[in-house]
Enzyme design. Structure first.
Site, PDB file in Angstrom:
ATOM      1  N   HIS A  87     -29.097  11.722  18.309  1.00  0.00           N
ATOM      2  CA  HIS A  87     -30.431  11.117  18.391  1.00  0.00           C
ATOM      3  C   HIS A  87     -30.390   9.682  18.911  1.00  0.00           C
ATOM      4  CE1 HIS A  87     -29.758   9.560  14.125  1.00  0.00           C
ATOM      5  NE2 HIS A  87     -30.311   8.508  14.696  1.00  0.00           N
ATOM      6  N   ASP A 118     -26.055  16.657  15.300  1.00  0.00           N
ATOM      7  CA  ASP A 118     -26.454  15.281  15.563  1.00  0.00           C
ATOM      8  C   ASP A 118     -25.267  14.389  15.918  1.00  0.00           C
ATOM      9  OD1 ASP A 118     -28.023  13.122  16.038  1.00  0.00           O
ATOM     10  OD2 ASP A 118     -28.813  12.911  14.017  1.00  0.00           O
ATOM     11  N   SER A 201     -27.376   4.032  12.910  1.00  0.00           N
ATOM     12  CA  SER A 201     -26.982   5.376  13.349  1.00  0.00           C
ATOM     13  C   SER A 201     -25.824   5.323  14.330  1.00  0.00           C
ATOM     14  CB  SER A 201     -28.160   6.074  14.017  1.00  0.00           C
ATOM     15  OG  SER A 201     -29.045   6.605  13.083  1.00  0.00           O
TER      16      SER A 201
END
Length: 349
Positions: A87, A118, A201
């Site tokens: 993402h 992911d 992230s």
């Protein structure tokens, strides 16, 4: 409780009912004096451990500019491969990468993205000399209470470090299906109290042996609290899965063996007479898949996998996340209003 991705373009969230309390001890005489004198030494030792870990690992953590968002990444090898979240890279294929020193902006290209877990790998066009790969540890040895540090670029603040513990292991967590999210369901995640904010992230969750044991990915959210950040409830993809995916992408340019179970269907959540989720309707049973071989057809509604009630696509994904390809499973479904069961062999995603 739901979770949200933590790239810089999206805020993570607040969970209601979190309480903090302090604890204290008291004593008298010589034993009290001894405790008072020992505490600063212990604190200094721990501080030194933190600083050594940061000195060792932080040079391997980078900031990734994916045009419409900022995230983090971890240098995987000395050839310039960097692992991050799917993402974070989104639909971009080229990126600007800033090293921990902030002195050098590099360019990179996408090798491959694997949204189902992911994860993604990008590669620096011209890896600088002295590029340092992080050491990835064994996430299966992570234990509750273990001290960890989260390193990344929260809110665009590159080379930031937060501290916490491993709060739980073996969590199965689904990403929210918002814009820019993969909607992935990920098993065996490491839960941590180390602060994870937008931009973290793809960074590093590190133990005191200077080993990366996870890639921070998600923060908990509570819709009843407006979807704001939940301090102390974050999740990281375990390093064991990171290595499995990254090694395949680097070797073959894609994931060739996901290790994740699948029914072999395309489905959608259906509502019951009370307008509540009541199962997963089969839109298509893929030819040669486990469901089709077991006689499941389009129009059937799956309500159980083993002993677990299935009410939504998410609950089905979370149940399958705990299974392996080749496992046997009993599926309960309805056809024409009648309940049926069948045994099948799970395939691979």
């Amino acid at each position: 409780m739901t979770v949200s991705r933590t790239r810089n373009a999206t805020a993570a969230a607040v969970v209601a009912g979190l309480l903090m309390s302090g604890c204290s001890s008291s004593g008298s005489g010589n034993s009290g004096e001894s405790t008072t004198q020992a505490a600063p030494m212990a604190a200094n030792d721990l501080q030194g451990d933190y600083q050594q870990v940061i000195k060792t690992v932080l040079p391997s953590v980078v900031q990734i500019d994916a045009s419409d968002s900022l995230g983090s990444g971890v240098v995987y090898d000395d050839k310039g491969h960097v692992v991050t979240n799917a993402h974070v890279v989104g639909k971009e294929r080229t990126f600007k990468v800033t090293t921990a020193t902030g002195e050098q902006e590099l360019t990179a290209k996408l090798v491959s993205s694997y949204p189902e877990q992911d994860l993604a790998v990008i590669k620096l066009d011209n890896p600088p000399s002295g590029l340092k790969a992080a050491k990835f540890g064994d996430s299966t040895k992570a234990g509750v209470g273990q001290i960890v540090l989260a390193m990344g670029s929260p809110l665009g603040l590159s080379s930031s470090v937060t501290q916490g513990i491993v709060s739980a292991t073996g969590r199965t967590v689904s990403e929210g299906r918002s814009e820019g999210s993969t909607g992935a369901t990920i098993a065996n995640m490491v839960q941590t109290s180390a602060a994870i904010n937008p931009g973290n992230s793809g960074g590093a969750l590190v133990n005191l042996d200077s080993e990366v044991i996870g890639i921070p990915t998600l923060a908990a959210t509570d819709p009843d609290m407006g979807g704001s950040a939940a301090p102390g409830i974050g999740f990281a993809i375990p390093s064991s899965m990171v290595k499995t995916v990254a090694d395949q992408i680097i070797k073959d340019g894609k994931v060739t063996d996901s290790g994740r179970a699948a029914l072999g269907i395309t489905g959608r959540t259906v509502l019951g007479d009370d307008y509540k989720p009541a199962g997963v309707a089969v839109v298509e049973a893929q030819k040669g898949g486990g469901a089709a071989k077991a006689g499941i057809e389009a129009g059937d509604i799956i309500t159980k996998l083993g002993d677990t009630e299935i009410t939504t696509i998410t609950s089905l994904s979370e149940t399958l996340a705990g299974e392996k390809p080749g496992d046997k499973a009993k599926v309960t479904y309805t056809r024409g209003g009648a309940d049926r069961t069948t045994d099948l062999t799970l395939g691979e995603m």
